[in-house]
Enzyme design. Sequence first.
Site, PDB file in Angstrom:
ATOM      1  N   TYR A 148     148.250  45.703 106.588  1.00  0.00           N
ATOM      2  CA  TYR A 148     147.018  45.965 105.817  1.00  0.00           C
ATOM      3  C   TYR A 148     146.200  47.073 106.486  1.00  0.00           C
ATOM      4  O   TYR A 148     145.717  48.000 105.828  1.00  0.00           O
ATOM      5  CB  TYR A 148     146.247  44.643 105.766  1.00  0.00           C
ATOM      6  CG  TYR A 148     144.835  44.672 105.240  1.00  0.00           C
ATOM      7  CD1 TYR A 148     144.582  44.670 103.876  1.00  0.00           C
ATOM      8  CD2 TYR A 148     143.745  44.617 106.120  1.00  0.00           C
ATOM      9  CE1 TYR A 148     143.282  44.630 103.391  1.00  0.00           C
ATOM     10  CE2 TYR A 148     142.444  44.580 105.641  1.00  0.00           C
ATOM     11  CZ  TYR A 148     142.210  44.588 104.278  1.00  0.00           C
ATOM     12  OH  TYR A 148     140.922  44.553 103.809  1.00  0.00           O
ATOM     13  N   LYS A 152     145.148  50.641 105.040  1.00  0.00           N
ATOM     14  CA  LYS A 152     143.738  51.026 104.854  1.00  0.00           C
ATOM     15  C   LYS A 152     143.441  52.339 105.595  1.00  0.00           C
ATOM     16  O   LYS A 152     142.655  53.163 105.107  1.00  0.00           O
ATOM     17  CB  LYS A 152     142.805  49.914 105.332  1.00  0.00           C
ATOM     18  CG  LYS A 152     142.837  48.651 104.468  1.00  0.00           C
ATOM     19  CD  LYS A 152     142.274  48.868 103.071  1.00  0.00           C
ATOM     20  CE  LYS A 152     142.024  47.554 102.342  1.00  0.00           C
ATOM     21  NZ  LYS A 152     141.599  47.733 100.954  1.00  0.00           N
TER      22      LYS A 152
HETATM   23  N1  LIG Z   1     136.347  40.275 102.086  1.00  0.00           N
HETATM   24  C1  LIG Z   1     136.343  41.020 103.162  1.00  0.00           C
HETATM   25  O1  LIG Z   1     135.970  40.577 104.267  1.00  0.00           O
HETATM   26  C2  LIG Z   1     136.767  42.480 103.091  1.00  0.00           C
HETATM   27  C3  LIG Z   1     136.532  43.293 104.208  1.00  0.00           C
HETATM   28  C4  LIG Z   1     136.932  44.633 104.168  1.00  0.00           C
HETATM   29  C5  LIG Z   1     137.543  45.130 103.028  1.00  0.00           C
HETATM   30  N2  LIG Z   1     137.759  44.316 101.959  1.00  0.00           N
HETATM   31  C6  LIG Z   1     138.424  44.905 100.805  1.00  0.00           C
HETATM   32  O2  LIG Z   1     137.642  44.710  99.645  1.00  0.00           O
HETATM   33  C7  LIG Z   1     138.484  44.632  98.500  1.00  0.00           C
HETATM   34  C8  LIG Z   1     138.164  43.373  97.703  1.00  0.00           C
HETATM   35  O3  LIG Z   1     138.351  42.246  98.544  1.00  0.00           O
HETATM   36  P1  LIG Z   1     137.841  40.778  98.187  1.00  0.00           P
HETATM   37  O4  LIG Z   1     137.529  40.119  99.463  1.00  0.00           O
HETATM   38  O5  LIG Z   1     136.817  40.822  97.074  1.00  0.00           O
HETATM   39  O6  LIG Z   1     139.198  40.160  97.651  1.00  0.00           O
HETATM   40  P2  LIG Z   1     139.449  39.060  96.529  1.00  0.00           P
HETATM   41  O7  LIG Z   1     140.710  38.368  96.950  1.00  0.00           O
HETATM   42  O8  LIG Z   1     138.214  38.256  96.272  1.00  0.00           O
HETATM   43  O9  LIG Z   1     139.737  39.950  95.231  1.00  0.00           O
HETATM   44  C9  LIG Z   1     140.863  40.772  95.121  1.00  0.00           C
HETATM   45  C10 LIG Z   1     141.206  40.900  93.636  1.00  0.00           C
HETATM   46  O10 LIG Z   1     142.319  41.793  93.531  1.00  0.00           O
HETATM   47  C11 LIG Z   1     143.196  41.291  92.548  1.00  0.00           C
HETATM   48  N3  LIG Z   1     144.558  41.810  92.775  1.00  0.00           N
HETATM   49  C12 LIG Z   1     145.428  41.442  93.747  1.00  0.00           C
HETATM   50  N4  LIG Z   1     146.587  42.094  93.603  1.00  0.00           N
HETATM   51  C13 LIG Z   1     146.444  42.901  92.527  1.00  0.00           C
HETATM   52  C14 LIG Z   1     147.306  43.820  91.876  1.00  0.00           C
HETATM   53  N5  LIG Z   1     148.571  44.028  92.297  1.00  0.00           N
HETATM   54  N6  LIG Z   1     146.844  44.491  90.787  1.00  0.00           N
HETATM   55  C15 LIG Z   1     145.575  44.291  90.349  1.00  0.00           C
HETATM   56  N7  LIG Z   1     144.712  43.421  90.918  1.00  0.00           N
HETATM   57  C16 LIG Z   1     145.149  42.739  91.997  1.00  0.00           C
HETATM   58  C17 LIG Z   1     143.134  39.779  92.721  1.00  0.00           C
HETATM   59  O11 LIG Z   1     143.596  39.083  91.542  1.00  0.00           O
HETATM   60  C18 LIG Z   1     141.646  39.573  93.001  1.00  0.00           C
HETATM   61  O12 LIG Z   1     140.914  39.325  91.806  1.00  0.00           O
HETATM   62  C19 LIG Z   1     139.921  44.664  99.036  1.00  0.00           C
HETATM   63  O13 LIG Z   1     140.431  45.970  98.963  1.00  0.00           O
HETATM   64  C20 LIG Z   1     139.756  44.253 100.488  1.00  0.00           C
HETATM   65  O14 LIG Z   1     140.785  44.764 101.305  1.00  0.00           O
HETATM   66  C21 LIG Z   1     137.385  42.998 101.957  1.00  0.00           C
END
Ligand SMILES: NC(=O)c1ccc[n+]([C@@H]2O[C@H](COP(=O)([O-])OP(=O)(O)OC[C@H]3O[C@@H](n4cnc5c(N)ncnc54)[C@H](O)[C@@H]3O)[C@@H](O)[C@H]2O)c1
Length: 258
Positions: A148, A152
Amino acid sequence: MTRSVALVTGAAGDIGRAIAARLADSHDLVVVVDIDLPAARSAAADLGSDDRFQALQCDVTDEASVAAMAKAAMALGSVRTLVNNAGAARAVSLHDTTSEIWRADNALNLEAAFLTFRALEEDLKKTQGSVINIASVNGLAVFGHPAYSAAKAGLIHLTRLIAVEYGKFGIRANAVAPGTVRTQAWEARAVANPQVFEDAKRWYALRRIATAADVANAVFFLAGDEAQAITGVCLPVDCGLTAGQTELAHTFSQSDHY
Ligand SMILES: NC(=O)c1ccc[n+]([C@@H]2O[C@H](COP(=O)([O-])OP(=O)(O)OC[C@H]3O[C@@H](n4cnc5c(N)ncnc54)[C@H](O)[C@@H]3O)[C@@H](O)[C@H]2O)c1
């Protein structure tokens, strides 16, 4: 006049939904894209009426699915903002990373952004629009989740590649790198350690973690006219995590001010 459209992938998730809600303040229509159509429909319905929020199903790792989604989205108006937000991490250590996990994490967290950008490129040229890639602090330093993290880091570089090559069309590309945000992606870790968010806070300069709304506000700014001269950057929304470590500063300086 065609409607100005913002498209957010992974928008049924917590951060994506907050971004979709915020971008509705500056776009006529927000397209809520997710692999999980019932979840995307329910998110869109919760966010507002269907003339403001439209759900579309798409697996962003599948080129044919991305092409079909892009065609449907461009029929709804002109895409001015693309937010590549869909993402997830699998194995926590390099030792536990199989080649399948490596490829899957790279497909979702890096290659998908390339596919969606290329599929929507024509509209983004017409609108002189912008791309915002949701990266992570994991793309800036090592905090676990190797495949991951590498993806990123690649996403941050893809952001620069788009900015430099497509700047002549007026297209801007920026990344946002959140630190810990409490979302459904943390469920398993929060079950393993109910104190995980409290434990994390001591590493953040602000002694708090960011919220989905904090991330959405950064995206809103980067998508807007006030960021017209900003392209190719990665904006951490990390409550100071990547700025430095107070405990290490204390050890190095032996000052009680840290
Ligand atoms: N939550 C954290 O701490 C955090 C920190 C840094 C970065 N991020 C990034 O933020 C973004 C959102 O994260 P989140 O925590 O809201 O995640 P989440 O799991 O709540 O939401 C992710 C969404 O992506 C969808 N998804 C997964 N695979 C998919 C695909 N192949 N095609 C289309 N949709 C797909 C899922 O169904 C889900 O609704 C991500 O890119 C994550 O890497 C999150």
